[in-house]
Design a protein around this motif. Sequence first.
Motif, mmCIF file in Angstrom:
data_model
loop_
_atom_site.group_PDB
_atom_site.id
_atom_site.type_symbol
_atom_site.label_atom_id
_atom_site.label_comp_id
_atom_site.label_asym_id
_atom_site.label_seq_id
_atom_site.Cartn_x
_atom_site.Cartn_y
_atom_site.Cartn_z
ATOM 1 N N GLN A 1 -4.391 17.226 10.726
ATOM 2 C CA GLN A 1 -4.103 15.800 10.739
ATOM 3 C C GLN A 1 -5.351 14.912 10.623
ATOM 4 O O GLN A 1 -5.345 13.950 9.852
ATOM 5 C CB GLN A 1 -3.315 15.432 12.001
ATOM 6 N N PRO A 2 -6.469 15.216 11.348
ATOM 7 C CA PRO A 2 -7.662 14.373 11.170
ATOM 8 C C PRO A 2 -8.177 14.379 9.731
ATOM 9 O O PRO A 2 -8.634 13.354 9.224
ATOM 10 C CB PRO A 2 -8.684 14.997 12.129
ATOM 11 N N LEU B 1 -5.868 12.253 7.503
ATOM 12 C CA LEU B 1 -6.149 10.833 7.737
ATOM 13 C C LEU B 1 -7.463 10.420 7.069
ATOM 14 O O LEU B 1 -7.570 9.324 6.512
ATOM 15 C CB LEU B 1 -6.199 10.543 9.234
ATOM 16 N N THR C 1 -6.892 10.152 3.302
ATOM 17 C CA THR C 1 -6.094 8.953 3.020
ATOM 18 C C THR C 1 -6.937 7.693 3.164
ATOM 19 O O THR C 1 -6.894 6.797 2.306
ATOM 20 C CB THR C 1 -4.883 8.886 3.974
ATOM 21 N N ALA C 2 -7.709 7.616 4.242
ATOM 22 C CA ALA C 2 -8.561 6.443 4.466
ATOM 23 C C ALA C 2 -9.614 6.306 3.373
ATOM 24 O O ALA C 2 -9.891 5.204 2.880
ATOM 25 C CB ALA C 2 -9.225 6.538 5.837
ATOM 26 N N LEU D 1 1.809 16.472 4.903
ATOM 27 C CA LEU D 1 1.768 15.345 5.839
ATOM 28 C C LEU D 1 2.320 15.722 7.202
ATOM 29 O O LEU D 1 1.818 15.281 8.226
ATOM 30 C CB LEU D 1 2.529 14.156 5.253
ATOM 31 N N GLY E 1 4.375 9.773 7.558
ATOM 32 C CA GLY E 1 3.645 10.021 6.318
ATOM 33 C C GLY E 1 4.579 10.345 5.164
ATOM 34 O O GLY E 1 4.419 9.843 4.047
#
Length: 201
Positions: free
Chosen positions: A20-21, A24, A27-28, A162, A167
């Motif tokens: 998950q990190p 993210l 995505t960021a 996701l 998500g």
Amino acid sequence: MNTPSHAIINLALLMNVTEQPAVLAVTAGAIAPDLPMFVFYVWVKGIRKLPEGQIWTEAYYHPFWQTCIDLCHSIPLAGLAAWGCWQLGWMPAALFFISMILHSLGDLPVHNDDAHKHFLPLSSYRLISPLSYWDPKHYGRQVAFVEMLLVLGTSVLTFPILGNIWGQGLVVLVNGFYWFTFGYTFLRRQLPNLICRARNA
């Protein structure tokens, strides 16, 4: 290329990223290069109250905003940051900057007169592509259709990555918005012609 497309495509390109990190961070990083444009638009539209025509023909090309946007699309700067984070073992941060690089590489072939200076600070060169992701004068409709197909295909790959309903819901929402917009535009342009042909048949 539209900002949500970068996020979905980057996740597909970095499919081995499943934690998950890391998801993210990718995505960021895919969204980050366009953040100055969002800030710019809020400033000129929401605060300065400029009309749309003036925003995209005058205000957008102000040197301050162009510098902010170009620096955030700089491949050398993002590459240096990614390398530094990789060496230090900061993997999510490295993935963030790698995703920024992928964003810029995705923009290179689909920007015409609004092309960024992707090679700052090494060069001020702007690649003026014959294609545009939005301008009909430079095959914008065709590029938009190809982009939607690409997003749809990569969405199939990113959906399991996701791993949560938020998500996955966002992926469905992005695809739904793209296809609704394309369908609405197509019907608005073609429906009168279809009706006329039906009447004359």
